[in-house]
Design a protein around this motif. Structure first.
Motif, PDB file in Angstrom:
ATOM      1  N   LEU A 103     -20.914  54.995 -33.932  1.00 59.04           N
ATOM      2  CA  LEU A 103     -21.143  55.275 -35.075  1.00 59.04           C
ATOM      3  C   LEU A 103     -19.963  55.404 -36.008  1.00 59.04           C
ATOM      4  O   LEU A 103     -19.926  54.883 -37.065  1.00 59.04           O
ATOM      5  CB  LEU A 103     -20.964  57.238 -35.077  1.00 59.04           C
ATOM      6  N   LEU A 104     -18.797  55.301 -35.373  1.00 55.92           N
ATOM      7  CA  LEU A 104     -17.368  55.209 -36.053  1.00 55.92           C
ATOM      8  C   LEU A 104     -17.459  53.722 -36.684  1.00 55.92           C
ATOM      9  O   LEU A 104     -17.085  53.500 -37.818  1.00 55.92           O
ATOM     10  CB  LEU A 104     -16.211  55.607 -35.241  1.00 55.92           C
ATOM     11  N   GLN A 105     -17.720  52.971 -35.661  1.00 59.08           N
ATOM     12  CA  GLN A 105     -17.628  51.398 -35.995  1.00 59.08           C
ATOM     13  C   GLN A 105     -18.796  51.293 -37.080  1.00 59.08           C
ATOM     14  O   GLN A 105     -18.234  50.358 -38.042  1.00 59.08           O
ATOM     15  CB  GLN A 105     -18.003  50.548 -34.850  1.00 59.08           C
ATOM     16  N   ASN A 106     -19.822  51.761 -37.385  1.00 57.84           N
ATOM     17  CA  ASN A 106     -20.772  51.639 -38.373  1.00 57.84           C
ATOM     18  C   ASN A 106     -20.226  52.127 -39.696  1.00 57.84           C
ATOM     19  O   ASN A 106     -20.191  51.634 -40.751  1.00 57.84           O
ATOM     20  CB  ASN A 106     -21.940  52.327 -38.066  1.00 57.84           C
ATOM     21  N   LEU A 107     -19.667  53.416 -39.594  1.00 54.34           N
ATOM     22  CA  LEU A 107     -18.828  53.939 -40.634  1.00 54.34           C
ATOM     23  C   LEU A 107     -17.734  53.121 -41.516  1.00 54.34           C
ATOM     24  O   LEU A 107     -17.676  52.782 -42.650  1.00 54.34           O
ATOM     25  CB  LEU A 107     -18.318  55.314 -40.492  1.00 54.34           C
ATOM     26  N   ARG A 108     -17.005  52.676 -40.473  1.00 53.85           N
ATOM     27  CA  ARG A 108     -16.107  51.634 -40.984  1.00 53.85           C
ATOM     28  C   ARG A 108     -16.465  50.492 -41.649  1.00 53.85           C
ATOM     29  O   ARG A 108     -16.002  50.049 -42.639  1.00 53.85           O
ATOM     30  CB  ARG A 108     -15.252  51.219 -39.529  1.00 53.85           C
ATOM     31  N   ALA A 109     -17.657  49.825 -41.112  1.00 54.87           N
ATOM     32  CA  ALA A 109     -18.115  48.669 -41.513  1.00 54.87           C
ATOM     33  C   ALA A 109     -18.542  49.051 -42.916  1.00 54.87           C
ATOM     34  O   ALA A 109     -18.511  48.249 -43.947  1.00 54.87           O
ATOM     35  CB  ALA A 109     -19.250  48.153 -40.576  1.00 54.87           C
ATOM     36  N   ALA A 110     -19.264  50.127 -42.985  1.00 51.73           N
ATOM     37  CA  ALA A 110     -19.922  50.424 -44.457  1.00 51.73           C
ATOM     38  C   ALA A 110     -18.993  50.770 -45.346  1.00 51.73           C
ATOM     39  O   ALA A 110     -18.934  50.431 -46.328  1.00 51.73           O
ATOM     40  CB  ALA A 110     -20.647  51.912 -44.330  1.00 51.73           C
ATOM     41  N   THR A 111     -18.001  51.407 -45.249  1.00 50.83           N
ATOM     42  CA  THR A 111     -16.702  51.668 -46.142  1.00 50.83           C
ATOM     43  C   THR A 111     -15.843  50.519 -46.324  1.00 50.83           C
ATOM     44  O   THR A 111     -15.337  50.362 -47.427  1.00 50.83           O
ATOM     45  CB  THR A 111     -15.825  52.928 -45.713  1.00 50.83           C
ATOM     46  N   ALA A 112     -15.864  49.428 -45.362  1.00 43.07           N
ATOM     47  CA  ALA A 112     -15.130  48.538 -45.602  1.00 43.07           C
ATOM     48  C   ALA A 112     -15.951  47.713 -46.909  1.00 43.07           C
ATOM     49  O   ALA A 112     -15.257  47.060 -47.800  1.00 43.07           O
ATOM     50  CB  ALA A 112     -15.204  47.424 -44.668  1.00 43.07           C
ATOM     51  N   ASN A 113     -17.197  47.678 -46.989  1.00 41.26           N
ATOM     52  CA  ASN A 113     -18.100  47.159 -48.121  1.00 41.26           C
ATOM     53  C   ASN A 113     -17.822  47.753 -49.358  1.00 41.26           C
ATOM     54  O   ASN A 113     -17.581  47.000 -50.477  1.00 41.26           O
ATOM     55  CB  ASN A 113     -19.467  47.402 -47.834  1.00 41.26           C
ATOM     56  N   TRP A 114     -17.644  49.215 -49.211  1.00 42.48           N
ATOM     57  CA  TRP A 114     -17.314  50.026 -50.524  1.00 42.48           C
ATOM     58  C   TRP A 114     -16.057  49.496 -51.210  1.00 42.48           C
ATOM     59  O   TRP A 114     -15.803  49.413 -52.248  1.00 42.48           O
ATOM     60  CB  TRP A 114     -17.436  51.412 -50.104  1.00 42.48           C
ATOM     61  N   ASN A 115     -14.984  49.278 -50.234  1.00 46.01           N
ATOM     62  CA  ASN A 115     -13.488  49.166 -50.818  1.00 46.01           C
ATOM     63  C   ASN A 115     -13.994  47.473 -51.648  1.00 46.01           C
ATOM     64  O   ASN A 115     -13.074  47.495 -52.639  1.00 46.01           O
ATOM     65  CB  ASN A 115     -12.799  48.933 -49.584  1.00 46.01           C
ATOM     66  N   GLN A 116     -14.535  46.628 -51.024  1.00 47.71           N
ATOM     67  CA  GLN A 116     -14.739  45.540 -51.843  1.00 47.71           C
ATOM     68  C   GLN A 116     -15.391  45.766 -53.335  1.00 47.71           C
ATOM     69  O   GLN A 116     -15.125  44.749 -54.105  1.00 47.71           O
ATOM     70  CB  GLN A 116     -15.538  44.488 -51.115  1.00 47.71           C
ATOM     71  N   THR A 117     -16.031  46.836 -53.401  1.00 50.77           N
ATOM     72  CA  THR A 117     -16.804  46.828 -54.742  1.00 50.77           C
ATOM     73  C   THR A 117     -15.898  47.677 -56.069  1.00 50.77           C
ATOM     74  O   THR A 117     -16.229  47.853 -57.037  1.00 50.77           O
ATOM     75  CB  THR A 117     -17.980  47.517 -54.835  1.00 50.77           C
ATOM     76  N   ILE A 118     -14.636  47.925 -55.227  1.00 53.09           N
ATOM     77  CA  ILE A 118     -13.694  48.524 -56.350  1.00 53.09           C
ATOM     78  C   ILE A 118     -12.960  47.615 -57.013  1.00 53.09           C
ATOM     79  O   ILE A 118     -12.469  46.719 -56.971  1.00 53.09           O
ATOM     80  CB  ILE A 118     -12.662  49.367 -55.516  1.00 53.09           C
ATOM     81  N   ASP A 119     -13.268  47.983 -58.422  1.00 55.39           N
ATOM     82  CA  ASP A 119     -12.446  47.354 -59.594  1.00 55.39           C
ATOM     83  C   ASP A 119     -11.389  48.147 -60.006  1.00 55.39           C
ATOM     84  O   ASP A 119     -11.287  49.372 -59.790  1.00 55.39           O
ATOM     85  CB  ASP A 119     -13.534  47.027 -60.506  1.00 55.39           C
ATOM     86  N   MET A 120     -10.431  47.358 -60.685  1.00 56.20           N
ATOM     87  CA  MET A 120      -9.269  48.190 -61.419  1.00 56.20           C
ATOM     88  C   MET A 120      -9.514  48.106 -62.819  1.00 56.20           C
ATOM     89  O   MET A 120      -9.859  47.129 -63.358  1.00 56.20           O
ATOM     90  CB  MET A 120      -7.817  47.398 -60.960  1.00 56.20           C
ATOM     91  N   SER A 121      -9.147  49.250 -63.470  1.00 64.41           N
ATOM     92  CA  SER A 121      -9.130  49.333 -65.046  1.00 64.41           C
ATOM     93  C   SER A 121      -7.904  49.096 -65.403  1.00 64.41           C
ATOM     94  O   SER A 121      -7.097  50.134 -65.186  1.00 64.41           O
ATOM     95  CB  SER A 121      -9.609  50.571 -65.484  1.00 64.41           C
ATOM     96  N   VAL A 122      -7.561  48.009 -66.286  1.00 69.17           N
ATOM     97  CA  VAL A 122      -6.118  47.887 -66.649  1.00 69.17           C
ATOM     98  C   VAL A 122      -6.181  48.299 -68.274  1.00 69.17           C
ATOM     99  O   VAL A 122      -7.075  47.532 -68.925  1.00 69.17           O
ATOM    100  CB  VAL A 122      -5.924  46.491 -66.616  1.00 69.17           C
ATOM    101  N   TYR A 123      -5.328  49.122 -68.527  1.00 73.19           N
ATOM    102  CA  TYR A 123      -5.376  49.754 -69.974  1.00 73.19           C
ATOM    103  C   TYR A 123      -4.090  49.132 -70.767  1.00 73.19           C
ATOM    104  O   TYR A 123      -2.943  49.250 -70.250  1.00 73.19           O
ATOM    105  CB  TYR A 123      -5.393  51.250 -70.094  1.00 73.19           C
ATOM    106  N   MET A 124      -4.281  48.329 -71.713  1.00 72.10           N
ATOM    107  CA  MET A 124      -3.114  47.741 -72.507  1.00 72.10           C
ATOM    108  C   MET A 124      -2.573  48.804 -73.358  1.00 72.10           C
ATOM    109  O   MET A 124      -3.037  49.584 -73.814  1.00 72.10           O
ATOM    110  CB  MET A 124      -3.748  46.375 -73.279  1.00 72.10           C
ATOM    111  N   ASP A 125      -1.375  48.359 -73.820  1.00 77.67           N
ATOM    112  CA  ASP A 125      -0.485  49.413 -74.694  1.00 77.67           C
ATOM    113  C   ASP A 125      -1.076  48.979 -76.093  1.00 77.67           C
ATOM    114  O   ASP A 125      -1.512  47.828 -76.228  1.00 77.67           O
ATOM    115  CB  ASP A 125       1.007  48.672 -74.603  1.00 77.67           C
TER     116      ASP A 125
END
Lengths: 218, 306
Positions: free
Chosen positions: B48-70
């Motif tokens: 179960l843990l390995q599956n959770l790790r695999a699933a959350t590893a995918n989530w991490n990849q979809t994270i974008d960063m919002s960069v706000y300009m001055d």
């Protein structure tokens, strides 16, 4: 073949079973070890088979001083010895053939050689047809003969027997004794502990008589 | 002793010890079940843990960063920073949302149109949505990228919503450690269970061992069948544990796929796999050997013919 020199044996409970026993059995000899129960017959056999160690004195078996045999050397020492027990000590969950084969299996003899020698030993005690039977399917006399076959299958030069006729009727006892005589005739040194007076009367062999932990006549 | 007869003896003992176990099916099955349950529990949790790790590893990849300009920086700087970021090896894509576009979108989406009209200036800054590359989408990688962007001129702030993923992964690390410890303890338990079974077996066959010793058996010879029994127990228990684990995974597969479907991601539960299964069975066999060795060495030494 067997030398006891001033052997004392005192058990942990304080009982002194042997109090200075000395005797000598030559190679090829057949001897009875006799005396009333508690005289020390069993103790002597146990000292020879290294089941017990003497408190004092020397026990020499087949030119080996048993005091020099360490714990690790005991199994190998016992393989040179044939022992016949009053209660046979057979393994009841294995057929006769496997019981007889046990010493050879333990000694690492190849299977084909084992089969040959097991059949030869069973033939000598007249039980060749019972190879596949279980010990409990056999009569007491037959079981004792299986025990003897197991004792001689390794071709020991020394055979010791503890009350081998103890549970047998006189006719069967005679049969067993005839077996021992035959092995003795081919050069096996034999020592039989018994208090069976009738048996002693019928066989002309040397007697070592024990009384109260001492040799009273040899 | 010749090698041939040595192998022959071992083969005989091997088969003989197996036969003995088969001869008492109920007792054998009970022992195997205890071993299997003890092993299946941490095994299943680990799956179960390995599956959770695999699933959350995918989530991490979809994270974008919002960069706000001055807001004080000229519009040309926004394009310049975007270009600079696109040239980075750890950046996959950069999308520019100008302040005007953002305001338009906000006006349409929020329904605060009238309130926004009251403002003299556009309160929103130019925004860059930065997607890290797959290889850079690790907690460390995103931290490095974030630091680099923050240090860039005219960048006001970087919003990075991976903190919770990092926390989740830290939690999973703790859970993994707990499973590891549990597994280790239960592994010791298996050694003890097998050791105790072998001890009882030895006591039951005391007379037989005495006879063997009387006719010249070494402790090693008398011990051998028990070592094989113990190893059989271990192998059988391990096999049963793998089967239990597979059944449990099988029972969970349907519900988990439905759950994953609700979150819009195709995700299927992965079982133990062949390699791990073989490793578990072999390891369990090793535990069995060890348990029986400990018990047999001690108790057979203590048996002396009388």
């Amino acid at each position: 073949m067997i030398v006891f020199d001033q052997v004392f044996k005192r058990y942990a409970n304080g009982r002194e079973a042997l109090a200075g026993v000395s005797f000598r059995i030559e190679e090829g000899e057949m001897a009875f070890l006799t005396g009333h129960s508690g005289a020390g017959k069993s103790s002597i056999l146990k000292l020879i088979a290294l089941i017990e160690r003497p408190t004092r004195g020397q026990v020499i078996v087949g030119a080996q001083n048993t005091a020099a045999i360490k714990l690790k050397g005991i199994p190998h020492f016992r393989r040179q010895l044939g022992v016949v027990f009053q209660d046979h000590k057979l393994l009841h969950d294995r057929p006769v053939g496997e019981n007889v084969a046990l010493p050879l299996v333990i000694a690492g003899v190849p299977r084909r050689e084992i089969d040959k020698r097991v059949r030869a030993a069973l033939d000598q005690v007249g039980l060749l047809t019972k190879e596949k039977s279980l010990p409990l399917e056999l009569s007491t006399g037959e079981q004792q003969r299986v025990g003897i076959a197991r004792a001689v299958v390794g071709k020991p030069r020394l055979l010791i027997a503890d009350e081998p006729t103890g549970n047998l009727d006189p006719a069967l006892a005679l049969e067993i004794m005839e077996l021992f005589k035959r092995f003795n005739a081919v050069g096996v040194t034999i020592m039989i502990a018994t208090h069976d007076v009738h048996l002693l009367d019928r066989f002309a062999a040397r007697r070592i008589v024990l009384g109260d932990g001492r040799v009273t006549a040899a | 002793m010749r090698a041939h007869s040595w192998f022959e003896r071992h083969a005989q003992t091997l088969v003989g010890s197996l036969g003995r176990l088969v001869h008492t099916p109920l007792a054998t099955l009970m022992t195997l079940s205890v071993i299997a349950i003890a092993l299946a529990l941490p095994l299943f949790l680990d799956v179960l843990l390995q599956n959770l790790r695999a699933a959350t590893a995918n989530w991490n990849q979809t994270i974008d960063m919002s960069v706000y300009m001055d807001k004080k920086a000229p519009a040309s700087r926004t394009e310049a920073v975007a270009k600079q970021l696109r040239s980075r090896a750890d950046v996959a894509a950069v999308r520019v949302i100008t302040a005007e576009a953002a305001l338009k979108e906000f006006r349409e989406a929020s329904g605060f149109g009238a309130a926004l009209d009251a403002l003299r200036d556009n309160p929103l800054p130019d925004t860059l949505v930065v997607t890290p590359t797959v290889t850079a989408a690790t907690p460390d990688g995103t931290r490095t990228l974030e630091a680099a962007i923050v240090a860039t001129d005219d960048v006001e702030t970087v919003q990075l919503d991976t903190a919770w993923v990092t926390r989740l992964q830290a939690i999973l690390d703790v859970v993994g450690r707990v499973i590891g410890l549990t597994g280790t303890l239960l592994g010791f338990g298996v050694i003890l269970v097998i050791g105790n079974t072998i001890r009882l077996d030895i006591l039951n066959r005391r007379a037989e061992i005495e006879v063997m010793k009387l006719v010249g058996a070494t402790d090693g010879f008398a011990r051998r069948p028990f070592l094989y029994s113990g190893t059989w127990y271990g192998l059988g228990g391990g096999l049963l544990a793998v089967v239990l684990c597979a059944v449990a995974v099988g029972l969970l597969t349907g519900p988990v796929e439905r759950l994953a479907g609700l979150y819009g991601g195709p995700f299927s539960l992965r079982g133990l796999g062949w390699g791990s299964s073989v490793a578990v069975i072999a390891g369990s066999g090793g535990l069995g050997w060890l348990g029986s060795w400990l018990a047999a060495t001690r108790h057979i030494r203590d048996i002396a013919p009388t």
